[in-house]
Design an enzyme around this catalytic site. Structure first.
Site, short mmCIF file in Angstrom:
data_model
loop_
_atom_site.label_atom_id
_atom_site.label_comp_id
_atom_site.label_asym_id
_atom_site.label_seq_id
_atom_site.Cartn_x
_atom_site.Cartn_y
_atom_site.Cartn_z
N ARG A 111 0.79 -1.22 0.00
CA ARG A 111 0.00 0.00 0.00
C ARG A 111 0.83 1.27 0.00
O ARG A 111 0.57 2.19 -0.79
CB ARG A 111 -0.93 0.05 1.22
N THR A 112 1.81 1.35 0.89
CA THR A 112 2.49 2.63 1.07
C THR A 112 3.17 3.07 -0.23
O THR A 112 3.02 4.21 -0.67
CB THR A 112 3.51 2.53 2.22
N HIS A 164 6.15 5.02 11.36
CA HIS A 164 5.59 5.04 10.01
C HIS A 164 4.67 6.27 9.97
O HIS A 164 3.44 6.13 9.97
CB HIS A 164 4.82 3.74 9.78
N ARG A 212 11.80 3.46 2.73
CA ARG A 212 11.45 2.44 3.73
C ARG A 212 12.69 1.57 3.93
O ARG A 212 13.26 1.08 2.95
CB ARG A 212 10.27 1.60 3.27
N LYS A 265 27.23 -3.79 -4.14
CA LYS A 265 28.65 -3.71 -4.55
C LYS A 265 29.48 -3.02 -3.48
O LYS A 265 30.65 -2.73 -3.69
CB LYS A 265 28.77 -2.93 -5.86
C1 NCD Z 1 2.49 -1.44 8.02
C2 NCD Z 1 4.00 -1.31 8.07
O1 NCD Z 1 4.67 -1.45 7.03
O2 NCD Z 1 4.48 -1.01 9.13
N1 NCD Z 1 2.00 -1.54 6.73
C3 NCD Z 1 1.58 -0.40 6.10
O3 NCD Z 1 2.37 0.35 5.62
N2 NCD Z 1 0.28 -0.11 6.10
C4 NCD Z 1 1.92 -2.43 8.95
C5 NCD Z 1 2.51 -3.80 8.97
O4 NCD Z 1 3.33 -4.16 8.14
O5 NCD Z 1 2.07 -4.56 9.84
#
Ligand code: NCD
Length: 338
Positions: free
Chosen positions: A63-64, A150, A122, A93
């Protein structure tokens, strides 16, 4: 609103929720309303200047990453999604992370050399957003740093709470699951009391997976009421919102898999759902871990129910999730002062 006054332009990085004030959230939510209206009324809302959003995801995402890409494209931005950087970027590398960020978003002599105008990152290591920001000339958005935070998920969550529950004040919010490693839980606990008054949290988890002391200390310092429970006890009928999360088994696979049976008694079942008031709502940041159904935080019946057209009105996590695009559009719009 005069965009020059936006608090987002003074500090355009999104690293951790402790940095934000109520004015950030209010501006973000107004802008999100505007994005939704603009979308409904006309062609939508587009930047005049060409800009590029780059996603750099060292960890899995459904999703993100896609909602950031969609949000950017809706605003007329270009997008670059770096493919599987943990495996395919020059870090394999031996290149330093800082050199990679410098390449994508470091200072350039000429705009023609620019790769990205904003980087959405991320990474499983908690210090990466700060490290990226220290060498980047363009804004860094933390889209999840290990077990820490997050922030943009919590922006979506809080906006969704206001729209779905109808208010941000005087809410009793239960957060259940792996709170120790769950970055969305931590970010929500930091963020919600910044815009809502009279917030009360109940953290429900096995003692080894309870909310971190850093978050609890922060809440105490800011006079936010919270309770820590190992079981639901009598709390379900008192909640306005139950925020359910999965065991973050990727953080320490061996140890956490062994703890999975300890969390199973906290899973949401149809009986537990019945203990919630009809006006209460169940949120989940997604994904729900359905890989071992009897250990999932949600029973398969409830998962199927939530996808059904005539679902129980309390199971709202797909509505929550659908705010991901407009909230991220609003964030990009405020950062660029468009
Ligand atoms: C979450 C995450 O990546 O922290 N997912 C998200 O971005 N909605 C929640 C999770 O992975 O449990």
């Amino acid at each position: 609103m005069n965009p020059r006054c936006s608090p987002w332009e003074r500090f355009p990085n999104v690293l951790r929720n402790q940095d934000f004030f109520e004015e950030h959230l209010r501006a973000l939510f107004r802008e999100t309303d505007r994005m939704i209206q603009a979308r409904n009324q006309s062609e939508g809302y587009r930047f005049r200047q060409k800009r590029t959003l780059l996603t750099l995801f060292y960890e899995a995402s459904s999703r993100t990453e896609t909602t950031f890409l969609r949000a950017a494209q809706n605003l007329g931005m270009d997008t670059i999604a770096v493919r599987d950087p943990a495996r395919l970027s020059s870090e394999v590398k031996g290149e330093s992370f800082e050199d990679a960020i410098r390449t994508y978003g470091g200072p350039k002599k000429d705009d023609a050399y620019r790769i990205a105008d904003i980087i959405v990152l991320r990474h499983e290591e908690e210090d990466r957003p700060e490290r990226a920001a220290s060498v980047s000339a363009v804004p860094i958005i933390n889209a999840g740093n290990g077990s820490d935070q997050h922030p943009t998920q919590s922006f979506v969550d809080v906006y969704a709470i206001e729209k779905i529950v109808g208010r941000l004040d005087n809410l009793h919010v239960g957060i259940v699951g792996d709170l120790r490693h769950g970055r969305t839980c931590r970010s929500l606990a930091y963020l919600l009391p910044k815009v809502g008054t009279g917030i009360r949290f109940t953290f429900i988890s096995h003692p080894d997976l309870q909310m971190g002391r850093d978050v609890c200390d922060y809440l105490r310092q800011h006079g936010i009421r919270f309770d820590v429970h190992a079981e639901y006890g009598n709390v379900l009928p008192e909640l306005d919102l139950l925020y359910v999360t999965r065991l973050q088994k990727e953080r320490d696979p061996e140890k956490l898999r062994a703890l999975a049976p300890a969390l199973a008694p906290l899973r949401l079942t149809p009986e537990r759902l019945e203990a919630l008031r009809p006006e209460a709502r169940v949120f989940h940041p997604l994904p729900i871990d359905s890989s071992v159904p009897e250990l999932s935080e949600m029973t398969p019946e409830l998962c199927a129910q939530a996808r059904a057209r005539d679902r129980d009105p309390r199971l709202v996590w797909f509505d929550q999730c659908d705010y991901g695009v407009p909230v991220r559009m609003a964030l990009l719009s405020l950062i660029f002062g468009a």
